[in-house]
Write an enzyme that holds these catalytic residues in place. Sequence first.
Site, PDB file in Angstrom:
ATOM      1  N   ASN A 239      44.755-119.141  64.929  1.00  0.00           N
ATOM      2  CA  ASN A 239      44.312-120.529  64.995  1.00  0.00           C
ATOM      3  C   ASN A 239      43.537-120.853  66.279  1.00  0.00           C
ATOM      4  O   ASN A 239      43.270-122.006  66.571  1.00  0.00           O
ATOM      5  CB  ASN A 239      45.496-121.484  64.830  1.00  0.00           C
ATOM      6  CG  ASN A 239      46.538-121.307  65.911  1.00  0.00           C
ATOM      7  OD1 ASN A 239      46.509-120.335  66.657  1.00  0.00           O
ATOM      8  ND2 ASN A 239      47.458-122.239  66.004  1.00  0.00           N
ATOM      9  N   CYS A 240      43.125-119.829  67.020  1.00  0.00           N
ATOM     10  CA  CYS A 240      42.359-120.006  68.259  1.00  0.00           C
ATOM     11  C   CYS A 240      40.868-120.089  67.911  1.00  0.00           C
ATOM     12  O   CYS A 240      40.337-119.211  67.213  1.00  0.00           O
ATOM     13  CB  CYS A 240      42.631-118.818  69.187  1.00  0.00           C
ATOM     14  SG  CYS A 240      41.507-118.680  70.586  1.00  0.00           S
ATOM     15  N   ASP A 241      40.193-121.114  68.374  1.00  0.00           N
ATOM     16  CA  ASP A 241      38.772-121.300  68.063  1.00  0.00           C
ATOM     17  C   ASP A 241      37.916-120.132  68.538  1.00  0.00           C
ATOM     18  O   ASP A 241      37.027-119.673  67.820  1.00  0.00           O
ATOM     19  CB  ASP A 241      38.248-122.604  68.669  1.00  0.00           C
ATOM     20  CG  ASP A 241      38.780-123.832  67.962  1.00  0.00           C
ATOM     21  OD1 ASP A 241      39.235-123.713  66.803  1.00  0.00           O
ATOM     22  OD2 ASP A 241      38.739-124.924  68.563  1.00  0.00           O
TER      23      ASP A 241
ATOM     24  N   ARG B  14      38.448-117.201  66.277  1.00  0.00           N
ATOM     25  CA  ARG B  14      37.771-117.416  64.991  1.00  0.00           C
ATOM     26  C   ARG B  14      36.276-117.133  65.109  1.00  0.00           C
ATOM     27  O   ARG B  14      35.681-116.520  64.220  1.00  0.00           O
ATOM     28  CB  ARG B  14      37.980-118.848  64.513  1.00  0.00           C
ATOM     29  CG  ARG B  14      39.342-119.111  63.968  1.00  0.00           C
ATOM     30  CD  ARG B  14      39.381-120.488  63.370  1.00  0.00           C
ATOM     31  NE  ARG B  14      40.749-120.959  63.333  1.00  0.00           N
ATOM     32  CZ  ARG B  14      41.089-122.228  63.266  1.00  0.00           C
ATOM     33  NH1 ARG B  14      40.180-123.162  63.235  1.00  0.00           N
ATOM     34  NH2 ARG B  14      42.350-122.576  63.228  1.00  0.00           N
TER      35      ARG B  14
END
Length: 106
Positions: free
Chosen positions: A8-10, A13
């Site tokens: 869930n880390c930008d 991603r």
Amino acid sequence: MLIYGLKNCDSCRKAMKALPEAQLVDVRGAGVPDAVLTQAYERFGSALLNTRSTTWRGLDDAARAQEPLALIQAHPAVMKRPLIEVDGVLFLGWNKEIEGDVNAML
């Protein structure tokens, strides 16, 4: 190619989108192998700790005073992300420069 990070880390991603052949290793579940973590600390030093993270801000002074490798093993989300391993070479973070360096190795 392995990307050590959080699903869930930008930044993780973005790296996964740019490097579709890479495999994401979620550090909360799988952790980072000791050998990789040691190599990363030798290469990046204190930059391996993300002192701007929510996890870091939630730690007390005693936890923050731990050795960085022990702290990352106890609280994997405090590691700066992504940590990218390509053929034994490590890269930390994600930006255009790192993307270019990683792609040059492929």
